[in-house]
Design an enzyme around this catalytic site. Structure first.
Site, PDB file in Angstrom:
ATOM      1  N   SER A 272      -1.122   2.588  -2.441  1.00 14.53           N
ATOM      2  CA  SER A 272      -0.796   1.427  -1.610  1.00 14.53           C
ATOM      3  C   SER A 272      -0.708   0.195  -2.503  1.00 14.53           C
ATOM      4  O   SER A 272      -1.343   0.147  -3.559  1.00 14.53           O
ATOM      5  CB  SER A 272      -1.890   1.192  -0.577  1.00 14.53           C
ATOM      6  OG  SER A 272      -3.057   0.694  -1.212  1.00 14.53           O
ATOM      7  N   ASP A 273       0.072  -0.784  -2.080  1.00 13.88           N
ATOM      8  CA  ASP A 273      -0.078  -2.088  -2.719  1.00 13.88           C
ATOM      9  C   ASP A 273      -1.491  -2.556  -2.359  1.00 13.88           C
ATOM     10  O   ASP A 273      -2.105  -2.047  -1.411  1.00 13.88           O
ATOM     11  CB  ASP A 273       0.983  -3.080  -2.248  1.00 13.88           C
ATOM     12  CG  ASP A 273       1.086  -4.277  -3.205  1.00 13.88           C
ATOM     13  OD1 ASP A 273       0.176  -4.473  -4.044  1.00 13.88           O
ATOM     14  OD2 ASP A 273       2.071  -5.043  -3.113  1.00 13.88           O
ATOM     15  N   TRP A 274      -1.989  -3.524  -3.108  1.00 14.89           N
ATOM     16  CA  TRP A 274      -3.404  -3.905  -2.974  1.00 14.89           C
ATOM     17  C   TRP A 274      -3.691  -4.525  -1.602  1.00 14.89           C
ATOM     18  O   TRP A 274      -3.289  -5.646  -1.319  1.00 14.89           O
ATOM     19  CB  TRP A 274      -3.779  -4.848  -4.114  1.00 14.89           C
ATOM     20  CG  TRP A 274      -4.323  -4.129  -5.321  1.00 14.89           C
ATOM     21  CD1 TRP A 274      -5.518  -4.384  -5.941  1.00 14.89           C
ATOM     22  CD2 TRP A 274      -3.742  -3.026  -6.042  1.00 14.89           C
ATOM     23  NE1 TRP A 274      -5.714  -3.500  -6.984  1.00 14.89           N
ATOM     24  CE2 TRP A 274      -4.642  -2.660  -7.070  1.00 14.89           C
ATOM     25  CE3 TRP A 274      -2.575  -2.283  -5.909  1.00 14.89           C
ATOM     26  CZ2 TRP A 274      -4.405  -1.609  -7.953  1.00 14.89           C
ATOM     27  CZ3 TRP A 274      -2.330  -1.235  -6.790  1.00 14.89           C
ATOM     28  CH2 TRP A 274      -3.236  -0.921  -7.790  1.00 14.89           C
TER      29      TRP A 274
END
Ligand code: BGC
Length: 758
Positions: A228-230
């Site tokens: 995932s993106d952060w």
């Protein structure tokens, strides 16, 4: 390592735990089974490795590293080999720093000049973005270090980036927003993919099974893990089911527990958790088994490489009277703070703690340079004294070079720009300098297009984009002719923001961002509209000149299963060595669907000595001609003629040839009572079925044979041609409404049965 066997020894809790980060940058370890933690780091144009306080916005310190040019700049190189070299250098640094994955490249499409992160992205064109990112990935992964191509997908704005839904139609997704990822995945198998923050048509990318499984894995064959993106995770259980393997950084255990609960409650198949863990561990071990921490990291050598790359990226936008290159014996005024302290990178997660920075002023030691600061970037102003000093320096010099651009705060990750202007103080400065010295050059430092109200008053403009920490070396080399500029614009520079096709609805309303311009992004729009632009896609001048000739195609007719080779000669017709960029565009000459006038389907950068000539070949295949057909949910080539064009930019086409491409795919047909005559008649088999009916209708509509029967002015005004033209749009059921009788309904049924047989 037998990863499957390893996974079978893990408890459900351990497996769920492995599906999220151990801290901001590491995957988790399971010591009892010898599973190591592995570290990932931003990226993409150098390392942002944080040893101490971690964050995803570039706020806290990271280790000293080398900042290469950002993707906005490297895209302008049109140079695959150069991107691979840069990737190799980044890969070596990762090995040295024990990093398993570098978080990039970022390949989102530049839909609007306003996106705050455009500086980190390659292009408005998916083909260019795909090929260049693939070249970079090739370089990094040749060092046994992974990449994480991001942000998957349709993340073309920062505004409301964690909640907004990109509402994009199927064809536009397939033709514009997905292909850069597709090319990179199919050609280079990035070890990981990072999903984006946003939703796509209402569903978060982090829990989107269509995106993460159907398209990415089933269609494109992606083999690595998706992270995932952060902070992009909303529903973790839905994410696991959709194909999101690793949550980063973590939810402090909350989401891990949700995974366990869902499995125990029978809401999530444990096999999906096993699969995610297996994918993550495959990559963790691929790195650890090939780790080479003794790889040297020669930062000084990389600084010089960064300079070489930056010079390869610079785009000479204008050069009246061949003002550039400047002579090293002349007195030249350098004006503007960016000569001393260049803006060379953007803000946010890609922000690098450069071990050194070389501006143009420092790089020009030994030359006859005077300097005036002109403005302050941080204060965003120019005092009267600063302008007066700049004007005096310009007057006293043979030529004046203004180092202008966007200050940090104007464009960054996390928010979008609100206009496309340079700071007013810099525009004022440029006008004043240009009035003081007719030989004025502007060097631009920006991650995205800017308006140039002074363009008619300066003789030369050099676009440096955000050129990395050695940008000054590159600028001086180009300005004084040691390097011949060879960059070309990877995006259109519109005259003004309002000309951009997404202008009316960019950013969206609330959490809904409708991509209403569809496939007409960038030059696909401007070329179709025949709109005037400031500088077109692909534009870039040189100190020499290049001529293209002798475009040959390997065949004049092919099917969509064949490939076609286009060959062209390119000659350096000027007096100095240089690099030409040969651009190949394809256009469907006649099409039943809306298509751009031309689309980039090939490019090559070629180094040539004066007078030297080389031959360049391109291979075109089905995808070069196809559009995404939403009826068959697949690529489709409409049979007919296609133009193959060779040009210096999308607006400067020198050669054109045509090829006829025949489709081998029969589109499914279904006729019903609402099908109109025009569509049926376009299909020869169906037209034959309809012929008897058509003849009788024609007879009914034909003007009366006897002139005396003409009764009104209206009937006089209608010719047979007009009648037939109107008939085209009549649905079959028209035979009931106009002149139908008791048998017509049955006849219609029979006709439909016949039509749908063919
Ligand atoms: C960015 C990513 C980046 C991540 C980690 C996020 O804010 O969107 O591009 O890789 O942070 O720093």
């Amino acid at each position: 390592m037998d990863i499957k066997a390893l996974v079978s020894q893990l408890t459900l809790e351990e497996k769920a735990g492995l599906c999220s980060g151990g801290d901001f940058w590491h995957t988790k370890a399971v010591e009892r089974l010898g599973i190591p933690a592995s570290m990932v780091s931003d990226g993409p144009h150098g390392l942002r490795k944080q040893d101490d306080k971690a964050d995803h916005l570039g706020v806290n310190e990271s280790i000293k590293a080398v900042c290469f040019p950002a993707a906005s700049a490297t895209a302008a190189s049109f140079d695959k080999a150069m991107l691979t070299r840069m990737g190799e250098a980044v890969g070596d640094s990762c090995q040295h720093e024990k990093l398993s994955v570098v978080l990039g490249p970022a390949v989102n499409i530049k839909r609007s000049p306003l996106c705050g992160r455009n500086f980190e992205y390659f292009s408005e064109d998916p083909y260019l973005a795909g090929k260049l990112s693939a070249a970079f990935i090739h370089g990094v992964q040749s060092r046994n270090v992974g990449t994480s191509i991001k942000h998957f997908a349709a993340n073309s704005q920062e505004h409301r980036r964690m909640s907004s839904s990109a509402e994009v139609d199927e064809r536009t997704l397939r033709e514009i927003y997905l292909p850069a990822f597709e090319t990179a995945v199919k050609e280079e198998q990035p070890w990981t993919v990072m999903c984006s923050y946003n939703r796509i048509n209402g569903v978060y990318a982090s829990e989107n099974p269509w995106l993460l499984t159907e398209v990415l894995r089933n269609e494109w064959g992606f083999e690595g893990y998706v992270m995932s993106d952060w902070g992009a995770v909303s529903d973790r259980v839905a994410g696991v089911a959709a194909g999101l393997d690793l949550e980063m950084p973590s939810s402090g255990g909350v989401n891990d527990r949700k995974i366990v609960e869902a499995v125990r409650a029978g809401r999530l198949d444990e096999k999906l958790v096993d699969q995610a863990v297996e994918r993550i561990l495959n990559i963790v071990f691929r790195y650890t088994e090939n780790a080479k921490p003794d790889t040297p990291w020669d930062m000084e050598a990389q600084h010089m490489l960064a300079a070489e790359i930056a010079a390869d990226c610079m785009v000479l936008l204008k050069n009246e009277d061949a003002l550039l290159p400047l002579s090293k014996t002349d007195e030249i005024a350098f004006i503007g703070e960016f000569a001393e302290k260049p803006r060379y990178q953007g803000g946010g997660s890609s922000h690098i703690n450069s071990f050194k920075v070389t501006g143009a002023l420092e790089a020009s030691k030994g030359l006859k340079i005077t300097y005036a600061q002109g403005y302050s970037a941080a204060a965003d102003n120019a005092t009267d004294e600063q302008i007066a000093e700049a004007v005096a320096a310009a007057k006293a010099a043979k030529a004046a070079v203004v180092f202008a651009g966007l200050p940090d705060v104007y464009e960054s990750e996390g928010y979008d720009r609100v206009h496309m202007r340079l700071p007013d103080c810099q525009n004022r400065l440029i006008e004043a300098v240009a009035a003081a010295n007719p030989n004025t050059v502007v060097v631009l430092h920006n991650g995205s297009p800017v308006e140039m109200p002074w363009i008619g008053k300066v003789k030369a403009v050099l676009e440096a984009y955000l050129g990395g920490q050695a940008v000054g070396l590159a600028e001086v080399r180009v300005l004084f002719g040691d390097v011949n500029p060879s960059g070309h614009l990877p995006e259109t520079f519109p005259l003004r923001l309002a000309d951009n096709p997404s202008y009316l609805f960019y950013g969206g309303e609330g959490n809904v961002a409708e991509y209403r311009e569809g496939i007409f992004v960038g030059y696909r729009y401007y070329d179709k509209k025949e709109a005037e632009v400031l500088f077109p896609f692909g534009h870039g001048l040189s100190y020499t000149s290049f001529a293209f000739s002798d475009l040959r195609l390997s065949a004049s007719q092919i099917t969509d299963r064949d490939t076609l080779t286009a060959t062209v000669r390119v000659k350096n017709t000027g007096k100095c060595a240089g690099k030409a960029v040969v651009q190949l565009y394809v256009g469907d000459v006649e099409s039943s669907v809306f298509r751009p006038v031309r689309e980039l389907k090939g490019f090559e950068k070629v180094a040539l000595e004066p007078g030297e000539e080389k031959e360049v070949s391109f291979t075109l295949d089905k995808r070069s001609f196809a559009y995404w057909n939403t009826r068959i949910h697949d690529w489709h080539v409409e049979s007919g003629a296609f133009a193959i064009e060779i040009g210096h930019s999308s607006r400067d086409i020198s050669l054109r040839a045509e090829v006829n491409v025949q489709s081998t795919v029969e589109l499914p047909k279904h006729y019903d009572k609402d099908s109109i005559f025009m569509d049926i008649l376009a299909d020869p088999h169906a037209a034959a079925v309809l012929k008897p009916l058509l003849d009788s209708i024609r007879a009914a509509f034909a003007p009366p044979a006897d002139e005396s029967e003409k009764s009104s002015a209206a009937s006089e005004a209608i010719t047979e041609e007009m009648n037939l033209a109107m008939l085209q749009y009549m649905p079959l059921r028209g035979m009931l409404s106009f002149g139908g009788d008791a048998n017509s309904a049955q006849m219609l049924e029979q006709i439909l049965t016949e039509l749908n047989k063919v």
